[in-house]
Design a protein around this motif. Structure first.
Motif, short mmCIF file in Angstrom:
data_model
loop_
_atom_site.label_atom_id
_atom_site.label_comp_id
_atom_site.label_asym_id
_atom_site.label_seq_id
_atom_site.Cartn_x
_atom_site.Cartn_y
_atom_site.Cartn_z
N SER A 92 -42.55 -28.46 -34.11
CA SER A 92 -43.76 -29.21 -34.48
C SER A 92 -43.49 -30.71 -34.38
N GLN A 93 -42.33 -31.12 -34.81
CA GLN A 93 -41.98 -32.54 -34.74
C GLN A 93 -41.88 -33.02 -33.30
N GLU A 94 -41.33 -32.18 -32.42
CA GLU A 94 -41.25 -32.54 -31.00
C GLU A 94 -42.65 -32.67 -30.39
N ARG A 95 -43.55 -31.72 -30.75
CA ARG A 95 -44.93 -31.81 -30.24
C ARG A 95 -45.62 -33.08 -30.73
N GLN A 96 -45.42 -33.41 -32.00
CA GLN A 96 -46.03 -34.61 -32.55
C GLN A 96 -45.46 -35.87 -31.91
N ALA A 97 -44.17 -35.87 -31.63
CA ALA A 97 -43.55 -37.04 -30.99
C ALA A 97 -44.12 -37.21 -29.58
N ALA A 98 -44.34 -36.10 -28.87
CA ALA A 98 -44.93 -36.18 -27.53
C ALA A 98 -46.37 -36.70 -27.60
N LYS A 99 -47.11 -36.24 -28.63
CA LYS A 99 -48.49 -36.69 -28.79
C LYS A 99 -48.54 -38.18 -29.13
N VAL A 100 -47.62 -38.64 -29.98
CA VAL A 100 -47.56 -40.06 -30.34
C VAL A 100 -47.23 -40.89 -29.10
N ALA A 101 -46.30 -40.41 -28.28
CA ALA A 101 -45.93 -41.14 -27.07
C ALA A 101 -47.12 -41.22 -26.11
N GLU A 102 -47.88 -40.13 -25.99
CA GLU A 102 -49.04 -40.13 -25.10
C GLU A 102 -50.13 -41.08 -25.62
N MET A 103 -50.35 -41.08 -26.94
CA MET A 103 -51.35 -41.98 -27.51
C MET A 103 -50.91 -43.45 -27.40
N ALA A 104 -49.63 -43.70 -27.51
CA ALA A 104 -49.13 -45.07 -27.35
C ALA A 104 -49.34 -45.54 -25.91
N ALA A 105 -49.15 -44.64 -24.95
CA ALA A 105 -49.39 -44.99 -23.55
C ALA A 105 -50.87 -45.29 -23.32
N ARG A 106 -51.76 -44.48 -23.95
CA ARG A 106 -53.19 -44.74 -23.82
C ARG A 106 -53.56 -46.08 -24.46
N ALA A 107 -52.94 -46.40 -25.58
CA ALA A 107 -53.24 -47.67 -26.25
C ALA A 107 -52.76 -48.85 -25.43
N ARG A 108 -51.62 -48.70 -24.74
CA ARG A 108 -51.12 -49.79 -23.90
C ARG A 108 -52.06 -50.06 -22.72
N LYS A 109 -52.79 -49.04 -22.26
CA LYS A 109 -53.74 -49.25 -21.17
C LYS A 109 -54.84 -50.23 -21.58
N TRP A 110 -55.23 -50.18 -22.85
CA TRP A 110 -56.31 -51.03 -23.30
C TRP A 110 -55.89 -52.49 -23.40
N ASP A 111 -54.61 -52.78 -23.29
CA ASP A 111 -54.15 -54.17 -23.27
C ASP A 111 -54.42 -54.83 -21.92
N ASP A 112 -54.64 -54.04 -20.89
CA ASP A 112 -54.91 -54.55 -19.55
C ASP A 112 -56.40 -54.88 -19.43
N PRO A 113 -56.76 -56.14 -19.11
CA PRO A 113 -58.19 -56.51 -19.02
C PRO A 113 -58.93 -55.76 -17.91
N GLU A 114 -58.26 -55.45 -16.83
CA GLU A 114 -58.92 -54.71 -15.73
C GLU A 114 -59.33 -53.31 -16.18
N TYR A 115 -58.48 -52.67 -16.98
CA TYR A 115 -58.80 -51.32 -17.48
C TYR A 115 -60.01 -51.39 -18.42
N VAL A 116 -60.07 -52.42 -19.24
CA VAL A 116 -61.21 -52.58 -20.17
C VAL A 116 -62.50 -52.76 -19.38
N ILE A 117 -62.44 -53.56 -18.34
CA ILE A 117 -63.63 -53.80 -17.52
C ILE A 117 -64.07 -52.51 -16.84
N SER A 118 -63.14 -51.77 -16.29
CA SER A 118 -63.51 -50.53 -15.59
C SER A 118 -64.09 -49.50 -16.57
N GLN A 119 -63.55 -49.43 -17.78
CA GLN A 119 -64.09 -48.49 -18.77
C GLN A 119 -65.49 -48.92 -19.23
#
Length: 174
Positions: A92-119
């Motif tokens: 369960s801890q491994e699954r949660q760590a993978a989910k946290v890593a995936e959500m952190a990657a999604r959050a880093r996308k929102w730091d890019d202004p081009e991604y915000v504009i496209s969304q």
């Protein structure tokens, strides 16, 4: 006949001499006379007693082993259950760590202004100042705007709660 000598210094004696020596010994066992059986001359055979299968030591040892087995059975079961629970928590801890890593990657996308504009363009149909928005409507995918336009459907202008109240009034009159 020549007598052979043994390394111990004794020579080989004749059988008669041996018998005589046996009788002259003070610690010699007495000879037992055989009894004659009076039942027709045949000797009566008896069976030797059979050894018991389980001695008292074997029974006590098996009881001690059984008590030890029963004493250790429950703790071993608890230990194995805890090991399984620990393994489940680790998965369960491994699954949660993978989910946290995936959500952190999604959050880093929102730091890019081009991604915000496209969304903003895709999700909210927003445009930058000076651009003209166009919405293309596919006629084959267009849905009817009013479900009351469907043939065979009842056309009413009252809201649903009005129909409900009228049905209560109709039931009251009956």
């Amino acid at each position: 006949m020549q007598q052979r000598t043994r390394p111990g210094g004794r020579g080989r004696e004749a059988p008669r001499a041996r018998a005589a020596t046996r009788q002259n010994r003070p610690n010699a066992r007495p000879t037992v006379a055989r009894r004659a059986v009076s039942t027709g001359g045949a000797a009566l055979r008896t069976r030797a007693p059979q050894p018991r299968r389980f001695t008292s030591r074997a029974v006590v040892l098996s009881l001690v082993l059984l008590v030890l087995l029963l004493a250790y059975a429950y703790p071993v079961r608890v230990y194995l259950a805890q090991e399984a629970e620990i393994a489940a928590y680790e998965q369960s801890q491994e699954r949660q760590a993978a989910k946290v890593a995936e959500m952190a990657a999604r959050a880093r996308k929102w730091d890019d202004p081009e991604y915000v504009i496209s969304q903003a363009r895709q999700r909210l149909h927003m445009v930058l100042p000076g651009e003209k928005p166009y919405v293309v409507v596919d006629p084959s995918r267009a849905q009817t705007a009013d479900p009351a336009d469907v043939p065979g459907a009842e056309k009413t202008s009252r809201p649903w709660y009005g129909k409900l109240w009228s049905s209560v009034e109709a039931a009251d009159k009956q």
